[in-house]
Design a protein around this motif. Structure first.
Motif, PDB file in Angstrom:
ATOM      1  N   ALA A  93       9.233 -20.333  12.134  1.00  0.00           N
ATOM      2  CA  ALA A  93       8.246 -19.255  12.264  1.00  0.00           C
ATOM      3  C   ALA A  93       7.241 -19.313  11.123  1.00  0.00           C
ATOM      4  N   THR A  94       5.991 -19.053  11.438  1.00  0.00           N
ATOM      5  CA  THR A  94       4.922 -19.097  10.448  1.00  0.00           C
ATOM      6  C   THR A  94       4.663 -17.708   9.861  1.00  0.00           C
ATOM      7  N   LYS A  95       3.749 -17.672   8.903  1.00  0.00           N
ATOM      8  CA  LYS A  95       3.370 -16.396   8.302  1.00  0.00           C
ATOM      9  C   LYS A  95       2.741 -15.464   9.339  1.00  0.00           C
ATOM     10  N   ALA A  96       1.994 -16.028  10.272  1.00  0.00           N
ATOM     11  CA  ALA A  96       1.406 -15.225  11.344  1.00  0.00           C
ATOM     12  C   ALA A  96       2.498 -14.629  12.244  1.00  0.00           C
ATOM     13  N   ASP A  97       3.552 -15.394  12.480  1.00  0.00           N
ATOM     14  CA  ASP A  97       4.681 -14.889  13.270  1.00  0.00           C
ATOM     15  C   ASP A  97       5.337 -13.717  12.546  1.00  0.00           C
ATOM     16  N   LEU A  98       5.500 -13.857  11.231  1.00  0.00           N
ATOM     17  CA  LEU A  98       6.094 -12.790  10.434  1.00  0.00           C
ATOM     18  C   LEU A  98       5.237 -11.530  10.508  1.00  0.00           C
ATOM     19  N   ARG A  99       3.926 -11.683  10.436  1.00  0.00           N
ATOM     20  CA  ARG A  99       3.028 -10.519  10.496  1.00  0.00           C
ATOM     21  C   ARG A  99       3.181  -9.798  11.836  1.00  0.00           C
ATOM     22  N   TRP A 169      16.797  -4.289  -1.931  1.00  0.00           N
ATOM     23  CA  TRP A 169      15.510  -4.019  -2.581  1.00  0.00           C
ATOM     24  C   TRP A 169      14.379  -3.980  -1.550  1.00  0.00           C
ATOM     25  N   THR A 170      14.370  -4.966  -0.672  1.00  0.00           N
ATOM     26  CA  THR A 170      13.283  -5.072   0.308  1.00  0.00           C
ATOM     27  C   THR A 170      13.255  -3.877   1.244  1.00  0.00           C
ATOM     28  N   VAL A 171      14.413  -3.492   1.774  1.00  0.00           N
ATOM     29  CA  VAL A 171      14.462  -2.399   2.744  1.00  0.00           C
ATOM     30  C   VAL A 171      14.091  -1.070   2.108  1.00  0.00           C
ATOM     31  N   TRP A 172      14.591  -0.816   0.888  1.00  0.00           N
ATOM     32  CA  TRP A 172      14.245   0.452   0.240  1.00  0.00           C
ATOM     33  C   TRP A 172      12.755   0.510  -0.105  1.00  0.00           C
ATOM     34  N   MET A 173      12.179  -0.622  -0.509  1.00  0.00           N
ATOM     35  CA  MET A 173      10.734  -0.640  -0.776  1.00  0.00           C
ATOM     36  C   MET A 173       9.954  -0.370   0.504  1.00  0.00           C
ATOM     37  N   LEU A 174      10.391  -0.978   1.598  1.00  0.00           N
ATOM     38  CA  LEU A 174       9.714  -0.764   2.872  1.00  0.00           C
ATOM     39  C   LEU A 174       9.869   0.674   3.344  1.00  0.00           C
ATOM     40  N   GLU A 175      11.060   1.243   3.166  1.00  0.00           N
ATOM     41  CA  GLU A 175      11.297   2.620   3.608  1.00  0.00           C
ATOM     42  C   GLU A 175      10.360   3.584   2.881  1.00  0.00           C
ATOM     43  N   HIS A 176      10.252   3.426   1.570  1.00  0.00           N
ATOM     44  CA  HIS A 176       9.369   4.307   0.803  1.00  0.00           C
ATOM     45  C   HIS A 176       7.904   4.006   1.094  1.00  0.00           C
ATOM     46  N   GLY A 177       7.585   2.739   1.315  1.00  0.00           N
ATOM     47  CA  GLY A 177       6.206   2.381   1.626  1.00  0.00           C
ATOM     48  C   GLY A 177       5.750   2.954   2.958  1.00  0.00           C
ATOM     49  N   LEU A 178       6.626   2.926   3.945  1.00  0.00           N
ATOM     50  CA  LEU A 178       6.286   3.509   5.240  1.00  0.00           C
ATOM     51  C   LEU A 178       5.992   4.995   5.096  1.00  0.00           C
ATOM     52  N   TYR A 179       6.823   5.690   4.335  1.00  0.00           N
ATOM     53  CA  TYR A 179       6.668   7.132   4.167  1.00  0.00           C
ATOM     54  C   TYR A 179       5.437   7.485   3.328  1.00  0.00           C
ATOM     55  N   GLU A 187      -6.316   3.352  10.909  1.00  0.00           N
ATOM     56  CA  GLU A 187      -6.071   2.044  11.511  1.00  0.00           C
ATOM     57  C   GLU A 187      -6.478   0.892  10.592  1.00  0.00           C
ATOM     58  N   THR A 188      -7.621   1.039   9.930  1.00  0.00           N
ATOM     59  CA  THR A 188      -8.097  -0.015   9.039  1.00  0.00           C
ATOM     60  C   THR A 188      -7.147  -0.223   7.870  1.00  0.00           C
ATOM     61  N   GLU A 189      -6.690   0.882   7.285  1.00  0.00           N
ATOM     62  CA  GLU A 189      -5.768   0.786   6.151  1.00  0.00           C
ATOM     63  C   GLU A 189      -4.428   0.218   6.578  1.00  0.00           C
ATOM     64  N   VAL A 190      -3.967   0.561   7.779  1.00  0.00           N
ATOM     65  CA  VAL A 190      -2.695   0.022   8.276  1.00  0.00           C
ATOM     66  C   VAL A 190      -2.769  -1.500   8.359  1.00  0.00           C
ATOM     67  N   GLU A 191      -3.895  -2.027   8.840  1.00  0.00           N
ATOM     68  CA  GLU A 191      -4.053  -3.485   8.927  1.00  0.00           C
ATOM     69  C   GLU A 191      -3.987  -4.122   7.543  1.00  0.00           C
ATOM     70  N   GLN A 192      -4.602  -3.488   6.565  1.00  0.00           N
ATOM     71  CA  GLN A 192      -4.585  -4.029   5.211  1.00  0.00           C
ATOM     72  C   GLN A 192      -3.197  -3.922   4.587  1.00  0.00           C
ATOM     73  N   LEU A 193      -2.510  -2.831   4.871  1.00  0.00           N
ATOM     74  CA  LEU A 193      -1.137  -2.686   4.385  1.00  0.00           C
ATOM     75  C   LEU A 193      -0.226  -3.721   5.026  1.00  0.00           C
ATOM     76  N   LEU A 194      -0.448  -3.993   6.309  1.00  0.00           N
ATOM     77  CA  LEU A 194       0.349  -5.003   7.009  1.00  0.00           C
ATOM     78  C   LEU A 194       0.105  -6.381   6.403  1.00  0.00           C
ATOM     79  N   ASP A 195      -1.147  -6.698   6.088  1.00  0.00           N
ATOM     80  CA  ASP A 195      -1.451  -7.968   5.427  1.00  0.00           C
ATOM     81  C   ASP A 195      -0.715  -8.069   4.094  1.00  0.00           C
ATOM     82  N   ALA A 196      -0.743  -6.978   3.325  1.00  0.00           N
ATOM     83  CA  ALA A 196      -0.137  -6.994   1.990  1.00  0.00           C
ATOM     84  C   ALA A 196       1.376  -7.168   2.048  1.00  0.00           C
ATOM     85  N   VAL A 197       2.034  -6.437   2.942  1.00  0.00           N
ATOM     86  CA  VAL A 197       3.496  -6.529   3.001  1.00  0.00           C
ATOM     87  C   VAL A 197       3.924  -7.874   3.584  1.00  0.00           C
TER      88      VAL A 197
END
Length: 214
Positions: A93-99, A169-179, A187-197
């Protein structure tokens, strides 16, 4: 005629509780969307908006916290289910697949962000809700740890990472990041957050071990 035989279309008590919790999920999301927090909502207001009698409510739920536990169980199940899009990725799987895989839990969280937000807030003082939140974390951590270990064995992830602790570590960071980040983003910020994560997770686990592009 045997009166003890199950009747056609008979609904069990657990099934009825689940049906009611799903019904109340949309009601609560609308009420909280109008400006009140879950803590501020009274049972009376919830059942009035939901068109359910008080006696029916208390036949299936102990109180407002118990209702939240039931509602959370449904949305947690949805979130855990779509999470498999990540840890079921193929070794090439590539980075695009992960995204694309990470977009699914983000979309699910956003669809139920009112309930997830209520879980985070209520978990601070309600042990039942806190246990439900921990159940989500434990399920996701276990699945992600298995994925990391399998990828390391296959030579497609960094072998120096501790699978269990890396997953925690990863799951707890994601849980707090989602919240904290995703729930209120446009929508625009969600795309940028998705790129970053995506970039962060790729660099932590897969960079140098999987193809960047297909």
């Amino acid at each position: 005629m045997d009166s003890s035989a199950p009747k056609p279309f008979q609904v069990s008590r657990p099934q009825r509780r689940t049906m009611l919790s799903r019904h109340f999920s949309s009601i609560v999301e609308n009420l909280v969307g109008s400006g009140d927090s879950y803590a501020e909502l009274s049972v009376e207001r919830i059942i009035t908006a939901g068109g359910i009698s008080r006696s029916t409510f208390y036949s299936y739920f102990d109180d407002k916290g118990d209702l939240l536990v039931a509602m959370a169980r449904d949305v947690i199940g949805d979130l855990v289910g779509v999470g498999h899009a990540w840890w079921d990725l193929s070794p090439d799987a590539t980075k695009a697949d992960l995204r694309r895989a990470l977009r699914l839990p983000i979309n699910t969280y956003r669809a139920h962000r009112t309930i997830f937000g209520a879980v985070v807030e209520t978990a601070a003082y309600d042990a039942r809700v806190r246990e439900q939140q921990q159940s989500l974390i434990d399920q996701v951590v276990a699945s992600l740890a298995d994925h990391i270990a399998a990828a390391q064995k296959a030579g497609t992830a960094d072998s120096t990472i501790d699978p269990k602790r890396g997953a925690q570590w990863t799951v707890w960071m994601l849980e707090h990041g989602l919240y904290q980040l995703v729930s209120s983003a446009d929508e625009t910020e969600v795309e940028q957050l998705l790129d970053a994560v995506t970039d962060m997770i790729w660099r932590i686990f897969y960079a140098g071990y999987r193809p960047e592009v297909g």
